[in-house]
Motif scaffolding. Structure first.
Motif, PDB file in Angstrom:
ATOM      1  N   GLU A  58       7.747   1.395  -9.385  1.00 30.57           N
ATOM      2  CA  GLU A  58       7.140   0.068  -9.370  1.00 30.57           C
ATOM      3  C   GLU A  58       5.693   0.199  -9.835  1.00 30.57           C
ATOM      4  O   GLU A  58       4.999   1.143  -9.470  1.00 30.57           O
ATOM      5  CB  GLU A  58       7.177  -0.508  -7.951  1.00 30.57           C
ATOM      6  N   VAL A  59       5.232  -0.761 -10.642  1.00 28.16           N
ATOM      7  CA  VAL A  59       3.861  -0.715 -11.162  1.00 28.16           C
ATOM      8  C   VAL A  59       2.982  -1.678 -10.372  1.00 28.16           C
ATOM      9  O   VAL A  59       3.271  -2.871 -10.288  1.00 28.16           O
ATOM     10  CB  VAL A  59       3.821  -1.067 -12.653  1.00 28.16           C
ATOM     11  N   LYS A  60       1.896  -1.154  -9.788  1.00 23.75           N
ATOM     12  CA  LYS A  60       0.993  -1.944  -8.960  1.00 23.75           C
ATOM     13  C   LYS A  60      -0.410  -2.000  -9.567  1.00 23.75           C
ATOM     14  O   LYS A  60      -0.733  -1.244 -10.493  1.00 23.75           O
ATOM     15  CB  LYS A  60       0.896  -1.331  -7.554  1.00 23.75           C
ATOM     16  N   ASP A  61      -1.257  -2.883  -9.013  1.00 31.83           N
ATOM     17  CA  ASP A  61      -2.675  -2.879  -9.348  1.00 31.83           C
ATOM     18  C   ASP A  61      -3.287  -1.537  -8.956  1.00 31.83           C
ATOM     19  O   ASP A  61      -2.728  -0.799  -8.130  1.00 31.83           O
ATOM     20  CB  ASP A  61      -3.410  -3.985  -8.579  1.00 31.83           C
ATOM     21  N   CYS A  62      -4.453  -1.229  -9.505  1.00 31.37           N
ATOM     22  CA  CYS A  62      -5.122   0.031  -9.171  1.00 31.37           C
ATOM     23  C   CYS A  62      -5.545   0.065  -7.702  1.00 31.37           C
ATOM     24  O   CYS A  62      -5.506   1.122  -7.066  1.00 31.37           O
ATOM     25  CB  CYS A  62      -6.329   0.235 -10.071  1.00 31.37           C
ATOM     26  N   ALA A  63      -5.975  -1.078  -7.178  1.00 34.22           N
ATOM     27  CA  ALA A  63      -6.297  -1.184  -5.761  1.00 34.22           C
ATOM     28  C   ALA A  63      -5.181  -1.991  -5.107  1.00 34.22           C
ATOM     29  O   ALA A  63      -5.094  -3.205  -5.289  1.00 34.22           O
ATOM     30  CB  ALA A  63      -7.641  -1.869  -5.565  1.00 34.22           C
ATOM     31  N   ALA A  64      -4.301  -1.301  -4.390  1.00 39.29           N
ATOM     32  CA  ALA A  64      -3.123  -1.944  -3.804  1.00 39.29           C
ATOM     33  C   ALA A  64      -2.593  -1.065  -2.680  1.00 39.29           C
ATOM     34  O   ALA A  64      -3.066   0.056  -2.466  1.00 39.29           O
ATOM     35  CB  ALA A  64      -2.038  -2.154  -4.874  1.00 39.29           C
ATOM     36  N   ASN A  65      -1.602  -1.574  -1.973  1.00 36.27           N
ATOM     37  CA  ASN A  65      -0.985  -0.820  -0.880  1.00 36.27           C
ATOM     38  C   ASN A  65       0.096   0.092  -1.430  1.00 36.27           C
ATOM     39  O   ASN A  65       1.138  -0.376  -1.906  1.00 36.27           O
ATOM     40  CB  ASN A  65      -0.400  -1.788   0.152  1.00 36.27           C
ATOM     41  N   TYR A  66      -0.133   1.387  -1.361  1.00 34.69           N
ATOM     42  CA  TYR A  66       0.832   2.385  -1.820  1.00 34.69           C
ATOM     43  C   TYR A  66       1.482   3.109  -0.641  1.00 34.69           C
ATOM     44  O   TYR A  66       1.914   4.247  -0.773  1.00 34.69           O
ATOM     45  CB  TYR A  66       0.149   3.401  -2.729  1.00 34.69           C
ATOM     46  N   GLY A  67       1.550   2.453   0.499  1.00 37.83           N
ATOM     47  CA  GLY A  67       2.114   3.091   1.675  1.00 37.83           C
ATOM     48  C   GLY A  67       1.074   3.941   2.373  1.00 37.83           C
ATOM     49  O   GLY A  67      -0.130   3.790   2.170  1.00 37.83           O
ATOM     50  N   ALA A  68       1.548   4.860   3.180  1.00 35.23           N
ATOM     51  CA  ALA A  68       0.627   5.704   3.948  1.00 35.23           C
ATOM     52  C   ALA A  68       1.138   7.137   3.992  1.00 35.23           C
ATOM     53  O   ALA A  68       2.348   7.379   4.054  1.00 35.23           O
ATOM     54  CB  ALA A  68       0.481   5.165   5.373  1.00 35.23           C
ATOM     55  N   ALA A  69       0.194   8.074   3.943  1.00 38.26           N
ATOM     56  CA  ALA A  69       0.548   9.480   4.137  1.00 38.26           C
ATOM     57  C   ALA A  69       1.058   9.644   5.562  1.00 38.26           C
ATOM     58  O   ALA A  69       0.428   9.155   6.512  1.00 38.26           O
ATOM     59  CB  ALA A  69      -0.660  10.357   3.898  1.00 38.26           C
ATOM     60  N   GLU A  70       2.198  10.311   5.699  1.00 34.44           N
ATOM     61  CA  GLU A  70       2.804  10.445   7.013  1.00 34.44           C
ATOM     62  C   GLU A  70       1.940  11.305   7.942  1.00 34.44           C
ATOM     63  O   GLU A  70       1.241  12.227   7.503  1.00 34.44           O
ATOM     64  CB  GLU A  70       4.207  11.035   6.876  1.00 34.44           C
ATOM     65  N   ALA A  71       1.996  10.994   9.214  1.00 35.38           N
ATOM     66  CA  ALA A  71       1.125  11.626  10.202  1.00 35.38           C
ATOM     67  C   ALA A  71       1.289  13.140  10.273  1.00 35.38           C
ATOM     68  O   ALA A  71       0.329  13.868  10.552  1.00 35.38           O
ATOM     69  CB  ALA A  71       1.372  11.004  11.576  1.00 35.38           C
ATOM     70  N   ASP A  72       2.513  13.628  10.020  1.00 35.95           N
ATOM     71  CA  ASP A  72       2.734  15.071  10.155  1.00 35.95           C
ATOM     72  C   ASP A  72       2.177  15.877   8.974  1.00 35.95           C
ATOM     73  O   ASP A  72       2.195  17.106   8.994  1.00 35.95           O
ATOM     74  CB  ASP A  72       4.226  15.365  10.333  1.00 35.95           C
ATOM     75  N   ILE A  73       1.668  15.205   7.934  1.00 28.97           N
ATOM     76  CA  ILE A  73       1.124  15.925   6.776  1.00 28.97           C
ATOM     77  C   ILE A  73      -0.315  16.368   7.044  1.00 28.97           C
ATOM     78  O   ILE A  73      -0.657  17.546   6.908  1.00 28.97           O
ATOM     79  CB  ILE A  73       1.211  15.047   5.508  1.00 28.97           C
ATOM     80  N   PHE A  74      -1.184  15.430   7.413  1.00 26.95           N
ATOM     81  CA  PHE A  74      -2.584  15.756   7.657  1.00 26.95           C
ATOM     82  C   PHE A  74      -2.976  15.704   9.129  1.00 26.95           C
ATOM     83  O   PHE A  74      -4.077  16.100   9.493  1.00 26.95           O
ATOM     84  CB  PHE A  74      -3.493  14.810   6.864  1.00 26.95           C
ATOM     85  N   GLY A  75      -2.081  15.164   9.962  1.00 25.25           N
ATOM     86  CA  GLY A  75      -2.398  15.026  11.382  1.00 25.25           C
ATOM     87  C   GLY A  75      -2.684  13.601  11.781  1.00 25.25           C
ATOM     88  O   GLY A  75      -2.965  13.323  12.947  1.00 25.25           O
ATOM     89  N   ALA A  76      -2.621  12.690  10.811  1.00 25.38           N
ATOM     90  CA  ALA A  76      -2.805  11.264  11.087  1.00 25.38           C
ATOM     91  C   ALA A  76      -2.210  10.485   9.927  1.00 25.38           C
ATOM     92  O   ALA A  76      -2.198  10.962   8.792  1.00 25.38           O
ATOM     93  CB  ALA A  76      -4.281  10.923  11.247  1.00 25.38           C
ATOM     94  N   ILE A 101      -2.462   7.940   7.118  1.00 23.23           N
ATOM     95  CA  ILE A 101      -3.617   7.429   6.364  1.00 23.23           C
ATOM     96  C   ILE A 101      -3.113   6.555   5.211  1.00 23.23           C
ATOM     97  O   ILE A 101      -2.361   7.025   4.358  1.00 23.23           O
ATOM     98  CB  ILE A 101      -4.470   8.576   5.800  1.00 23.23           C
ATOM     99  N   PRO A 102      -3.539   5.294   5.135  1.00 22.84           N
ATOM    100  CA  PRO A 102      -3.104   4.403   4.048  1.00 22.84           C
ATOM    101  C   PRO A 102      -3.601   4.893   2.682  1.00 22.84           C
ATOM    102  O   PRO A 102      -4.724   5.397   2.560  1.00 22.84           O
ATOM    103  CB  PRO A 102      -3.747   3.057   4.391  1.00 22.84           C
ATOM    104  N   ILE A 103      -2.749   4.728   1.669  1.00 24.06           N
ATOM    105  CA  ILE A 103      -3.120   5.021   0.280  1.00 24.06           C
ATOM    106  C   ILE A 103      -3.362   3.675  -0.399  1.00 24.06           C
ATOM    107  O   ILE A 103      -2.432   2.900  -0.596  1.00 24.06           O
ATOM    108  CB  ILE A 103      -1.989   5.790  -0.447  1.00 24.06           C
ATOM    109  N   LEU A 104      -4.617   3.399  -0.741  1.00 26.36           N
ATOM    110  CA  LEU A 104      -4.951   2.054  -1.227  1.00 26.36           C
ATOM    111  C   LEU A 104      -5.528   2.028  -2.641  1.00 26.36           C
ATOM    112  O   LEU A 104      -5.871   0.962  -3.141  1.00 26.36           O
ATOM    113  CB  LEU A 104      -5.948   1.378  -0.276  1.00 26.36           C
TER     114      LEU A 104
END
Length: 496
Positions: free
Chosen positions: A215-233, A235-238
């Motif tokens: 799916e193609v989105k704007d450059c500033a948009a909601n791309y989901g979130a990094a799952e908590a078990d990856i970095f420890g929390a 984190i939204p990708i925006l």
């Protein structure tokens, strides 16, 4: 909300992560090189799994160096090497082939075949691009043809395609989000930049199933979130943008006529043309500079394949320097009476020549030519190539005028010698900003502004600061003679 922003800058030779604080200052960073794979002459690949591991490691170290916890990071912005292709299994997330890098030339024959069929105008009109192996579409078609069963699996929806940003988003979100942004999509050869949609006609020509596209989105948009078990929390990708577009944003080139050039592995000059989708008559590229709030801003771009990579060649190939910073000092010692030209067509020539079959050449060697002259020729080749791009841009878009100020970034701009020679050859001022991490800064601004942590375009532009302006010092006669010699060298190198 905490004001820290994590910018992932996944480049061609290394992955970097930078943590910015709420005042847009670097709080922590990390960088890690990864393996360059050369299966054949002119072929370049990366292991997507090694890229993934390098991204994870650099993010962890950058957060640690910032002396914060993952939970203190408010948002993530991603910027990436463009045109590099990854195809992976939708169920397992495992790549079915090494990533084929933007520098790779293996699809030159396919591009020639399509040109002979008279299809280049069709591609250019819709995508703003030329039929060249540089772009993603023919690379993707090659993978589907060469990996057994891939084309059938793709048609059945079992495989996914993406540029590196898409692959990282997929992994970070645990397979929940398959998306890209308009800038990365605009470099695939299958995205219509006028309608902002994947193009059915181009997909049919390259036999690419729509089911595998993100799916193609704007450059500033909601791309989901990094799952908590990856970095420890979690984190939204925006924010997401291809590296050159992110650098354009980081340089605050928001107004039509503003011009930036990034000097990394390659060199990429971008001229903001606003809402004008200018189709080049001088073999430049028309591209999406960025898309915000559904509004597309266009640009003319000149892409040079070899810039900093020429310095790497001096270091790793010829072994005449131990580290990149030595190059400027060595170039300064070169004999001014020798006119040595390096045409760095190691993987073909990009804009405005677009000769995929050309290969690197050196002209003007004498018995007295040594390491210093090689170093000067390597650095000067970047200035000459930029001059070629600037001349073409001025012809294509008259509004650009002749009073150009070039904003620069990338690893090479730390060299005062190189920047002074760039100003001399361009006969134009060159501005180096105080923050050289402009690519990561652009990705961070996309995410931070979307989250409301950082200011909007106008106020962000006011924060841009110049470190030093390099003004031309070379006399006009010398400049013209040098440029004339360069053009002779290029003409001798071109294959047609």
């Amino acid at each position: 909300m905490n004001g820290y922003i994590l910018a992932i800058d996944q480049g061609t030779t290394s992955s970097r992560a930078i943590v910015f604080d709420k005042n847009r200052k670097v709080a922590g960073k990390s960088q890690q090189e990864f393996t360059q794979i050369y299966p054949q002459s002119g072929w370049v690949e990366h292991d997507p799994e090694e890229i993934w591991r390098s991204v994870l490691k650099t993010c962890e170290v950058a957060i640690e160096n910032a002396k914060i916890e993952a939970g203190d990071v408010a948002v993530i912005g991603i910027t990436n090497q463009r045109e590099t292709v990854v195809v992976w299994d939708k169920e397992t997330g495992k790549p079915i082939h090494n990533a084929i890098v933007w520098q790779d030339r293996r699809t030159a024959s396919l591009c020639q075949k399509l040109k002979k069929q008279g299809l280049e105008k069709t591609f250019t009109k819709k995508t703003g691009l030329l039929l060249d192996p540089y772009f993603s579409g023919t690379k993707l078609s090659w993978i589907l043809d060469k990996v057994p069963g891939a084309r059938k699996r793709a048609a059945n929806g079992e495989l996914l395609f993406g540029t590196v940003d898409s692959f990282l988003i997929w992994r970070l979100t645990g397979g929940k989000v398959h998306a890209t942004d308009a800038t990365n999509a605009s470099r695939t050869l299958i995205f219509n930049i006028a309608t902002n949609e994947w193009d059915n006609e181009l997909l049919e020509i390259l036999r690419i199933p729509r089911a595998m596209l993100p799916e193609v989105k704007d450059c500033a948009a909601n791309y989901g979130a990094a799952e908590a078990d990856i970095f420890g929390a979690s984190i939204p990708i925006l924010g997401v943008a291809g590296d050159q577009h992110a650098a354009t944003i980081g340089q605050a080139c928001f107004e039509p006529g503003m011009f930036k050039s990034t000097y990394g592995t390659g060199c990429f000059a971008v001229l903001n043309t606003g809402s004008d989708m200018v189709l080049s008559k001088n073999r430049l590229l028309t591209t999406i500079a960025y898309r915000l709030n559904g509004k597309t801003t266009y640009a003319l771009e000149g892409s040079i394949f070899i810039a900093g990579a020429a310095v790497q060649w001096l270091r790793d190939g010829l072994k005449i320097i131990g580290s990149a910073p030595e190059t400027g000092k060595l170039a300064d010692q070169a004999d001014p009476s020798q006119n040595v030209y390096l045409v760095p067509a190691f993987v073909g020539l990009g804009a405005p020549h677009w000769d995929a079959e050309a290969r690197g050449a050196i002209y003007g060697l004498t018995r007295n030519t040594g390491p210093a002259e090689f170093a000067r020729a390597a650095l000067e080749s970047v200035a000459y190539q930029t001059r070629d791009l600037l001349d073409a841009m001025r012809k294509d878009w008259k509004s650009s005028g002749t009073k150009t100020v070039l904003r620069v970034d990338g690893g090479m701009v730390a060299s005062d010698w190189t920047m002074q020679r760039l100003a001399d050859i361009l006969d134009a001022p060159v501005d180096r900003p105080t923050i050289l991490e402009t690519t990561a800064l652009g990705a961070a601004w996309l995410a931070g502004s979307k989250a409301g942590i950082w200011p909007g375009k106008r106020d962000f532009a006011k924060t841009w600061e110049r470190d030093i302006r390099f003004v031309p010092k070379m006399d006009d006669k010398t400049r013209k003679a040098k440029i004339a010699g360069w053009r002779v060298a290029v003409k001798r190198t071109l294959t047609s």
